[in-house]
Design an enzyme around this catalytic site. Sequence first.
Site, mmCIF file in Angstrom:
data_model
loop_
_atom_site.group_PDB
_atom_site.id
_atom_site.type_symbol
_atom_site.label_atom_id
_atom_site.label_comp_id
_atom_site.label_asym_id
_atom_site.label_seq_id
_atom_site.Cartn_x
_atom_site.Cartn_y
_atom_site.Cartn_z
ATOM 1 C CB THR A 209 -0.731 0.022 0.952
ATOM 2 O OG1 THR A 209 -0.020 0.383 2.265
ATOM 3 C CG2 THR A 209 -1.726 -1.150 1.613
ATOM 4 C CG ASP A 210 -0.066 4.945 -1.601
ATOM 5 O OD1 ASP A 210 0.316 4.029 -2.705
ATOM 6 O OD2 ASP A 210 -1.500 5.551 -1.890
ATOM 7 C CB CYS A 211 1.020 4.208 4.623
ATOM 8 S SG CYS A 211 -0.623 2.998 4.788
ATOM 9 C CE1 TYR A 212 2.363 -0.647 8.276
ATOM 10 C CE2 TYR A 212 0.671 0.404 7.407
ATOM 11 C CZ TYR A 212 1.189 0.192 8.506
ATOM 12 O OH TYR A 212 1.192 0.557 9.716
#
Lengths: 133, 406
Positions: free
Chosen positions: B138-141
Amino acid sequence: MRNKLVLKFPQSLLDKPIISTVVKRFDLDFNILHAQTKPEGLLILEISGTDENYNAAIKYLENLKVNMQPLSKDIIRDENKCTNCSACIPHCPTQSLFIEDRKTMKVGFDPEKCIACEACIPVCPYKAMSLKL
Amino acid sequence: MPKTYEEINKKIKNNEAVVLRADEFIELVDKKGLKEAAKEVDVVTTATFGPMCSSGLFINFGHSNPKIKSGGGEAYINEVPAYTGLAAVDLYIGATACQWNDPRNQIHPGKFAYGGAHVIEDLAKGKDVRLKVHAYGTDCYPRKELDTWINIKDLNEAILYNPRNCYQNYNAAVNLSKKTIYTYMGTLKPSGENITYSSAGQLSPLLKDPLYKTIGIGTRIWLAGAQGYISWYGTQHNPNAERNNKDIPTGGAGTLAVVGNLKEMDAEYLRGTSMQGYGATLTVGIGVPIPLLDEEVAKYAAIKDEDISAPIVDYGNDYPICKSSDLGHVTYAELKSGKIKFKGKEVQTSSLSSYNKALEIAEKLKQEIKQGKFLLSRPAQLFPSSDTDKTQKPLNYKEPKKEIFQ
């Protein structure tokens, strides 16, 4: 003399009638407890006869380079893995696994009575019993 | 005269508490009578050590750099799948999970040599285990793959959470079919040649407090050597199961859900277990103290093997199809003798749980209490007991419409 022996045969002897020779020549009685040809030649025998004949037979087998060891050492209980649950007991045909004391329900193991049939190995949930050949 | 939790804990703190194992308390009651024994003794320790399939471990393995979100992805510990449906780096690994490449029962009977339970034991022993995570990113992970060794000392949390442990009584298993069967009650020979059971009987926690008067939510317990807690009643908790005239269930009834810190546990009492032909499971050691608050609690704590009986159930024919066997009951005194008379012949009996280990645990808990290291806790809430309508229901099967399969 009566003894349970584990005999391991080198490849070169697999096609020779060694045990029948031993029995005929040294007048011994034997009872086959376990036999296999793969992955190696292996026989577990209970042998009985006079001391003199027994010792002569052992010498004969040694000369043929048959590896021998007493059976009692072969099934081993790992005391650290055994939980004394008793799941093995009904599967042991010779009562070598038994309850030592009904108050503590501790499971005893008498290697003298063991015929190395290996029935205890797969039924032990903790892999405490193993065969060492 | 009734005692309170506070009075008992005060005595424990002053190293003055009188503590006996359940088997010792039975002997004392035989010798001195219930009234005298109840007055003299403050705490009775109970214990059990047996395979408990509904067991597992929550871990938080810490954030890698770059970060990975295991949630919604896949995770394996020593090739055993862990449940990822949680926040970023939390996992739950269940005792009965098999390695993804285990042949299971394709070669029957399967060995189930290594499963989730064995991962839990290895972690408890301080061994390094291999963690592999596949994530969608994901964007944050952003990270999608992780392959690393982990060790319990590096984990943020390792919390054992077992939704169903410590069954209050259980079946005695027999196999009346014509072939050997492989069950969670062990390997059962054909034609009723052997009978297995799995309870510590007179030492077993819920059999010594059959109506849950002291054992409840929030009770501090001895969990594999650590101080853990009862977090709830266990799944399938069934207080309305049939009971005898001493209020003892005559088959499976109550259960416990327990929780504790794996980092504080002793792997000696947490064993990866392989049931031939059945699966992997975790053998858990649990000790529960019973405060002798009054004579009634003491009366129950003094119940003997002779008064506790298990139903004989045919696992060869009846158990798989929810049929009751009607083969009678047998007491734990009889089961522990090693043989019973069944259908006119002598049949060997053996146990899956270890009474010997249960004794060891009851003794350890006794010593910890006597030394002031283990205080008793009053339950925050008692369990539903036989005066409620809590039961165990079978599945309400609703046949799906055929088109689902088309």
